[in-house]
Design an enzyme around this catalytic site. Structure first.
Site, short mmCIF file in Angstrom:
data_model
loop_
_atom_site.label_atom_id
_atom_site.label_comp_id
_atom_site.label_asym_id
_atom_site.label_seq_id
_atom_site.Cartn_x
_atom_site.Cartn_y
_atom_site.Cartn_z
N SER A 146 -4.04 1.64 -7.67
CA SER A 146 -2.73 0.61 -6.45
C SER A 146 -3.80 0.07 -6.25
CB SER A 146 -2.46 1.32 -5.25
OG SER A 146 -1.80 0.94 -4.31
N ARG A 203 3.94 -3.02 7.24
CA ARG A 203 4.49 -1.18 6.26
C ARG A 203 5.74 -1.11 5.76
NH1 ARG A 203 1.90 2.51 3.13
NH2 ARG A 203 3.24 4.46 3.32
N ASP A 283 7.49 -1.88 -11.56
CA ASP A 283 6.68 -1.92 -10.66
C ASP A 283 6.60 -3.91 -9.76
OD1 ASP A 283 4.67 -2.79 -8.84
OD2 ASP A 283 3.07 -1.49 -9.97
N HIS A 312 6.62 0.02 -7.36
CA HIS A 312 5.03 0.06 -7.99
C HIS A 312 5.15 1.88 -7.44
CE1 HIS A 312 0.70 -0.92 -6.58
NE2 HIS A 312 0.58 0.04 -6.00
N ASP A 313 5.21 2.55 -6.76
CA ASP A 313 5.61 4.58 -5.96
C ASP A 313 5.19 5.04 -7.03
OD1 ASP A 313 4.16 3.98 -3.09
OD2 ASP A 313 6.11 3.81 -2.22
#
Length: 332
Positions: A146, A203, A283, A312-313
């Site tokens: 990332s 967030r 992603d 992405h995670d």
């Protein structure tokens, strides 16, 4: 460059070199005491505090881990699948180092201490280089995911004499308008609601880009509390959780550093270290095609794709064969 003598040098307070800790203690060192660091912005700093973790016995070659946007140097806390005997980061055979970035909020000189001085990813690499010199390290294998992946590109460009090979996970070489736009919205939320509420919203925006449609359909369908969608309570929880441990000024500073890092294609073609670039099939923040396309510009790149629905995670929550692929490449 002759600008060193012109801008005022900002002397940060001296700090002790070591901070006692637990089984894997975080240590601190104050760098640039005698020789200042010229930032890309033109500002000059001395007495930069760097907080870091090491694993394994000290030696002249090491593996350097570069953490993500809201990560820390405590690799054992956030990447246990990668750290340990027989894993990509093996303290029984390797010297593993991870430092908190300049402008962060986990021990290294913070954005709050820097005031309005911006920092760049190249600035962070220069601070990291000084840490390696302090530790007596002359060659590194670099692995970043990332934001850490973007920072790996900065290391490859800024410190080509130090980097033996590199692994870049879930990161392009530069931010697209899509990624810049997401960060712009997050920073706007922080500025519109300072004091914490904006950081919570930032967030939530980020978490939507860290997962995928399929991931949320599988994990956040329905309701956990009557009348409240599961995805709503999930995003609210993630916002509260980050607010409890992170700094809104750091969020602004680090996302701006990511957005302004824009190496050219010619820059990428100048990188000659072997690089493994890992894309993630679902992603939406950094699409696999983008990661693959930037890696293709590198003269000695290998591309591998992690197949996961979790976006992405996935490198944190659904790594699959990724540890084996990374271990084989790092120690080839």
């Amino acid at each position: 460059m002759t600008a060193l003598s012109h801008p005022p040098t900002i002397a940060l307070p001296l700090q002790p070199d070591d901070v006692p800790g637990e089984r894997c203690p975080q240590r601190e060192v104050t760098l640039f005491r005698d020789h200042p660091l010229l930032l890309d912005s033109g500002a000059v700093l001395t007495n930069i505090r760097v907080a870091y973790h090491t694993y394994g016995e000290a030696r002249q070659d090491a593996t350097l881990v570069l953490h993500a946007l809201t990560g820390t140097s405590a690799v054992h806390e956030w990447w246990p699948e990668f750290l340990g005997a027989g894993r990509p980061l093996d303290p029984t055979t390797d010297y593993v180092i991870c430092a908190n970035v300049l402008g962060g909020c986990a021990g290294t000189t913070s954005a709050a201490e820097l005031g309005d001085i911006p920092v760049s990813l190249r600035d962070m690499a220069r601070v990291g280089r000084a840490l390696l010199e302090h530790l007596g390290v002359r060659r590194v294998r670099v692995i970043g995911s990332s934001m850490g992946g973007l920072l790996t590109y900065a290391w490859l460009l800024e410190c080509p004499d130090l980097v033996e090979r590199a692994v870049i996970i879930g990161a392009p070489a530069r931010h697209s308008p899509w990624a810049v736009g997401l960060n712009t919205a997050a920073r706007s939320a922080i500025r519109a609601a300072p004091g914490g509420e904006g950081l919570k919203v930032a967030r939530q925006i980020a978490m939507l880009s860290y997962r995928s449609h399929q991931s949320f359909a599988a994990t956040q369908a329905g309701q956990r509390t009557p009348g409240v969608p599961a995805i709503t309570s999930y995003l609210e929880y993630q916002g509260e959780k980050l607010h409890a441990r992170f700094c809104e000024k750091t969020y602004v500073t680090l996302t701006q550093a990511m957005d302004t890092f824009q190496p050219t294609d010619a820059d990428l073609r100048s990188i000659h270290a072997p690089v493994l670039a890992v894309g993630i099939s679902s992603d939406v923040l950094y699409p696999a095609a983008e990661v693959r396309g930037h890696a293709a510009l590198l003269p000695r790149s290998t591309y591998w794709e992690l197949d996961s629905i979790h976006g992405h995670d996935a490198f944190l929550m659904d790594a699959g064969n990724l540890p084996d692929v990374v271990r084989d490449f790092l120690h080839r």
